[in-house]
Motif scaffolding. Structure first.
Motif, PDB file in Angstrom:
ATOM      1  N   ARG A   1      56.095  -2.251  10.556  1.00  0.00           N
ATOM      2  CA  ARG A   1      57.246  -1.415  10.162  1.00  0.00           C
ATOM      3  C   ARG A   1      56.787  -0.031   9.742  1.00  0.00           C
ATOM      4  O   ARG A   1      57.423   0.975  10.074  1.00  0.00           O
ATOM      5  CB  ARG A   1      58.023  -2.068   9.027  1.00  0.00           C
ATOM      6  CG  ARG A   1      58.919  -3.205   9.491  1.00  0.00           C
ATOM      7  CD  ARG A   1      59.722  -3.709   8.354  1.00  0.00           C
ATOM      8  NE  ARG A   1      58.777  -4.406   7.472  1.00  0.00           N
ATOM      9  CZ  ARG A   1      59.090  -5.368   6.635  1.00  0.00           C
ATOM     10  NH1 ARG A   1      60.330  -5.731   6.495  1.00  0.00           N
ATOM     11  NH2 ARG A   1      58.176  -5.949   5.893  1.00  0.00           N
ATOM     12  N   ARG A   2      55.675   0.046   9.014  1.00  0.00           N
ATOM     13  CA  ARG A   2      55.139   1.340   8.577  1.00  0.00           C
ATOM     14  C   ARG A   2      54.723   2.174   9.792  1.00  0.00           C
ATOM     15  O   ARG A   2      55.008   3.366   9.852  1.00  0.00           O
ATOM     16  CB  ARG A   2      53.948   1.136   7.646  1.00  0.00           C
ATOM     17  CG  ARG A   2      53.384   2.439   7.123  1.00  0.00           C
ATOM     18  CD  ARG A   2      52.277   2.222   6.102  1.00  0.00           C
ATOM     19  NE  ARG A   2      52.818   1.599   4.898  1.00  0.00           N
ATOM     20  CZ  ARG A   2      52.330   0.502   4.328  1.00  0.00           C
ATOM     21  NH1 ARG A   2      51.282  -0.098   4.841  1.00  0.00           N
ATOM     22  NH2 ARG A   2      52.882   0.021   3.238  1.00  0.00           N
ATOM     23  N   ALA A   3      54.074   1.548  10.760  1.00  0.00           N
ATOM     24  CA  ALA A   3      53.646   2.268  11.967  1.00  0.00           C
ATOM     25  C   ALA A   3      54.858   2.771  12.754  1.00  0.00           C
ATOM     26  O   ALA A   3      54.859   3.901  13.247  1.00  0.00           O
ATOM     27  CB  ALA A   3      52.782   1.369  12.843  1.00  0.00           C
ATOM     28  N   ALA A   4      55.899   1.955  12.842  1.00  0.00           N
ATOM     29  CA  ALA A   4      57.110   2.372  13.554  1.00  0.00           C
ATOM     30  C   ALA A   4      57.788   3.531  12.827  1.00  0.00           C
ATOM     31  O   ALA A   4      58.216   4.502  13.458  1.00  0.00           O
ATOM     32  CB  ALA A   4      58.074   1.197  13.685  1.00  0.00           C
ATOM     33  N   ARG A   5      57.861   3.467  11.506  1.00  0.00           N
ATOM     34  CA  ARG A   5      58.459   4.535  10.710  1.00  0.00           C
ATOM     35  C   ARG A   5      57.659   5.830  10.862  1.00  0.00           C
ATOM     36  O   ARG A   5      58.230   6.901  11.061  1.00  0.00           O
ATOM     37  CB  ARG A   5      58.537   4.126   9.244  1.00  0.00           C
ATOM     38  CG  ARG A   5      59.254   5.168   8.368  1.00  0.00           C
ATOM     39  CD  ARG A   5      59.228   4.798   6.900  1.00  0.00           C
ATOM     40  NE  ARG A   5      57.865   4.791   6.417  1.00  0.00           N
ATOM     41  CZ  ARG A   5      57.311   3.807   5.710  1.00  0.00           C
ATOM     42  NH1 ARG A   5      58.003   2.741   5.390  1.00  0.00           N
ATOM     43  NH2 ARG A   5      56.057   3.894   5.307  1.00  0.00           N
TER      44      ARG A   5
ATOM     45  N   ASP B   1      50.804 -12.796   7.907  1.00  0.00           N
ATOM     46  CA  ASP B   1      51.980 -12.491   8.727  1.00  0.00           C
ATOM     47  C   ASP B   1      52.834 -11.420   8.070  1.00  0.00           C
ATOM     48  O   ASP B   1      53.310 -10.494   8.732  1.00  0.00           O
ATOM     49  CB  ASP B   1      52.829 -13.748   8.966  1.00  0.00           C
ATOM     50  CG  ASP B   1      52.163 -14.725   9.924  1.00  0.00           C
ATOM     51  OD1 ASP B   1      51.210 -14.308  10.630  1.00  0.00           O
ATOM     52  OD2 ASP B   1      52.592 -15.898   9.954  1.00  0.00           O
ATOM     53  N   GLU B   2      53.024 -11.542   6.756  1.00  0.00           N
ATOM     54  CA  GLU B   2      53.828 -10.552   6.027  1.00  0.00           C
ATOM     55  C   GLU B   2      53.140  -9.187   6.049  1.00  0.00           C
ATOM     56  O   GLU B   2      53.784  -8.156   6.245  1.00  0.00           O
ATOM     57  CB  GLU B   2      54.054 -11.006   4.579  1.00  0.00           C
ATOM     58  CG  GLU B   2      54.867 -10.032   3.755  1.00  0.00           C
ATOM     59  CD  GLU B   2      56.276  -9.814   4.268  1.00  0.00           C
ATOM     60  OE1 GLU B   2      56.836  -8.738   3.988  1.00  0.00           O
ATOM     61  OE2 GLU B   2      56.827 -10.690   4.960  1.00  0.00           O
ATOM     62  N   THR B   3      51.841  -9.164   5.870  1.00  0.00           N
ATOM     63  CA  THR B   3      51.077  -7.912   5.915  1.00  0.00           C
ATOM     64  C   THR B   3      51.208  -7.265   7.286  1.00  0.00           C
ATOM     65  O   THR B   3      51.400  -6.049   7.391  1.00  0.00           O
ATOM     66  CB  THR B   3      49.589  -8.171   5.587  1.00  0.00           C
ATOM     67  OG1 THR B   3      49.503  -8.751   4.291  1.00  0.00           O
ATOM     68  CG2 THR B   3      48.786  -6.893   5.631  1.00  0.00           C
ATOM     69  N   GLN B   4      51.123  -8.065   8.331  1.00  0.00           N
ATOM     70  CA  GLN B   4      51.259  -7.538   9.685  1.00  0.00           C
ATOM     71  C   GLN B   4      52.664  -6.973   9.919  1.00  0.00           C
ATOM     72  O   GLN B   4      52.827  -5.943  10.561  1.00  0.00           O
ATOM     73  CB  GLN B   4      50.938  -8.611  10.724  1.00  0.00           C
ATOM     74  CG  GLN B   4      49.465  -8.941  10.787  1.00  0.00           C
ATOM     75  CD  GLN B   4      49.168 -10.089  11.721  1.00  0.00           C
ATOM     76  OE1 GLN B   4      50.053 -10.841  12.123  1.00  0.00           O
ATOM     77  NE2 GLN B   4      47.890 -10.250  12.069  1.00  0.00           N
ATOM     78  N   ARG B   5      53.671  -7.644   9.393  1.00  0.00           N
ATOM     79  CA  ARG B   5      55.051  -7.159   9.537  1.00  0.00           C
ATOM     80  C   ARG B   5      55.231  -5.825   8.818  1.00  0.00           C
ATOM     81  O   ARG B   5      55.832  -4.895   9.342  1.00  0.00           O
ATOM     82  CB  ARG B   5      56.040  -8.189   8.983  1.00  0.00           C
ATOM     83  CG  ARG B   5      56.695  -9.021  10.049  1.00  0.00           C
ATOM     84  CD  ARG B   5      57.898  -9.772   9.496  1.00  0.00           C
ATOM     85  NE  ARG B   5      57.609 -10.597   8.336  1.00  0.00           N
ATOM     86  CZ  ARG B   5      57.133 -11.838   8.375  1.00  0.00           C
ATOM     87  NH1 ARG B   5      56.887 -12.403   9.535  1.00  0.00           N
ATOM     88  NH2 ARG B   5      56.914 -12.517   7.284  1.00  0.00           N
TER      89      ARG B   5
END
Length: 121
Positions: free
Chosen positions: A16-20, A8-12
């Protein structure tokens, strides 16, 4: 359970990286569009800089040129695609011949290296 929490943390983090990266690509696409508008259109080439990212070299239809740096090759490609920038595989031939340099570039390229006059532009 620990594996699920880590997943779950990896997906989060990935989300966030993809959004950035999406925001960075959109910002670069806007800058590419502004350059193209100011120079009657533009073409480009992506140059890998290593860990520093990827340079987006821009050449306007009027011969003006510039560059932007993206944090990754994927972001640079996305920005080019979003802006509609025509990309070249290499910076040579007809594409390179479009670049027009002025006095500033000549004094910066040659003047500094051979002890020529300071650039007063």
């Amino acid at each position: 359970m620990a594996d699920m929490a880590q997943t779950d943390e990896t997906q989060r983090v990935d989300s966030r990286r993809a959004a950035r990266d999406g925001r960075r690509a959109a910002r670069l696409a806007k800058e590419i569009g502004a350059f193209a508008k100011a120079h009657g259109g533009a073409e480009g080439q992506l140059a890998y800089l290593g860990q520093a990212g990827t340079r987006i070299v821009l050449v306007g239809e009027d011969g003006g040129w510039g560059d932007l740096v993206a944090p990754s090759h994927a972001v640079a490609e996305s920005a080019a695609e979003k802006s509609g920038l025509t990309l070249h595989e290499s910076f040579d031939g007809e594409f390179a011949a479009k670049v027009r340099t002025g006095r500033y570039e000549w004094t910066r390229m040659a003047g500094i290296q051979v002890g020529g006059p300071a650039n007063r532009d």
